[in-house]
Motif scaffolding. Structure first.
Motif, mmCIF file in Angstrom:
data_model
loop_
_atom_site.group_PDB
_atom_site.id
_atom_site.type_symbol
_atom_site.label_atom_id
_atom_site.label_comp_id
_atom_site.label_asym_id
_atom_site.label_seq_id
_atom_site.Cartn_x
_atom_site.Cartn_y
_atom_site.Cartn_z
ATOM 1 N N LYS A 68 43.633 -5.688 -44.630
ATOM 2 C CA LYS A 68 43.462 -5.920 -46.070
ATOM 3 C C LYS A 68 42.079 -5.473 -46.525
ATOM 4 O O LYS A 68 41.919 -4.973 -47.630
ATOM 5 N N GLY A 69 41.086 -5.643 -45.670
ATOM 6 C CA GLY A 69 39.741 -5.169 -45.986
ATOM 7 C C GLY A 69 39.715 -3.659 -46.161
ATOM 8 O O GLY A 69 39.072 -3.140 -47.076
ATOM 9 N N TRP A 70 40.436 -2.935 -45.311
ATOM 10 C CA TRP A 70 40.517 -1.476 -45.446
ATOM 11 C C TRP A 70 41.301 -1.105 -46.698
ATOM 12 O O TRP A 70 40.992 -0.119 -47.353
ATOM 13 N N ASP A 71 42.316 -1.889 -47.029
ATOM 14 C CA ASP A 71 43.127 -1.598 -48.213
ATOM 15 C C ASP A 71 42.324 -1.825 -49.490
ATOM 16 O O ASP A 71 42.492 -1.114 -50.470
ATOM 17 N N ASP A 72 41.434 -2.827 -49.474
ATOM 18 C CA ASP A 72 40.619 -3.142 -50.645
ATOM 19 C C ASP A 72 39.435 -2.187 -50.814
ATOM 20 O O ASP A 72 38.819 -2.140 -51.870
ATOM 21 N N THR A 73 39.095 -1.463 -49.762
ATOM 22 C CA THR A 73 37.954 -0.552 -49.807
ATOM 23 C C THR A 73 38.453 0.878 -49.967
ATOM 24 O O THR A 73 39.034 1.436 -49.032
ATOM 25 N N PRO A 74 38.260 1.475 -51.127
ATOM 26 C CA PRO A 74 38.733 2.852 -51.304
ATOM 27 C C PRO A 74 37.921 3.811 -50.440
ATOM 28 O O PRO A 74 36.731 3.597 -50.212
ATOM 29 N N CYS A 90 45.224 6.464 -47.932
ATOM 30 C CA CYS A 90 45.650 5.203 -48.553
ATOM 31 C C CYS A 90 47.086 4.844 -48.179
ATOM 32 O O CYS A 90 47.394 3.675 -47.925
ATOM 33 N N ARG A 94 48.303 1.464 -46.260
ATOM 34 C CA ARG A 94 49.346 0.634 -46.889
ATOM 35 C C ARG A 94 50.548 0.461 -45.972
ATOM 36 O O ARG A 94 51.117 -0.618 -45.874
ATOM 37 N N LEU A 97 49.738 -2.004 -43.322
ATOM 38 C CA LEU A 97 49.658 -3.327 -43.927
ATOM 39 C C LEU A 97 51.048 -3.899 -44.184
ATOM 40 O O LEU A 97 51.327 -5.059 -43.851
ATOM 41 N N GLU A 101 52.549 -7.198 -42.480
ATOM 42 C CA GLU A 101 52.932 -8.300 -43.358
ATOM 43 C C GLU A 101 54.387 -8.678 -43.135
ATOM 44 O O GLU A 101 54.727 -9.877 -43.081
#
Length: 107
Positions: A68-74, A90, A94, A97, A101
């Protein structure tokens, strides 16, 4: 191999371990991308391992938090010269992730 030896060589034969990076100079953006790509590759291997071993008690929550940290960091714009590179990066994050999940939700 030194840079002088490389320049005098008739053909460039990079070593299989570093792909010739040892004889080239990378920009700061290239080094950052190289490091990030290795971290994401390691995460992808961990996700595959967790999903292949559902019977083991693995801390998938911490792996999920890291993803999630990688997903939140563009990703940085200067990492990609090819069109669509950022989109591909990206999508890969995703996909990992979503897989994890789904795995965590099933447990």
């Amino acid at each position: 191999m030194t840079v002088e030896q490389m320049l005098r060589a008739e053909r460039f034969d990079p070593c299989s371990k570093c792909g010739g990076y040892a004889t080239r100079r990378l920009s700061m953006a290239q080094v950052a991308y190289y490091r990030a790509a290795h971290q994401v590759h390691d995460l992808a291997q961990q996700v595959r391992w967790v999903m292949d071993h559902p019977d083991l008690a693995v801390d998938a929550a911490s792996l999920l938090a890291e993803l999630k940290g990688w997903d939140d960091t563009p990703p940085h714009d200067e990492w990609f010269d090819a069109e669509g590179g950022e989109r591909q990066w990206c999508r890969f994050i995703r996909r990992l992730l979503l897989q994890l999940e789904g795995f965590v939700a099933e447990r």
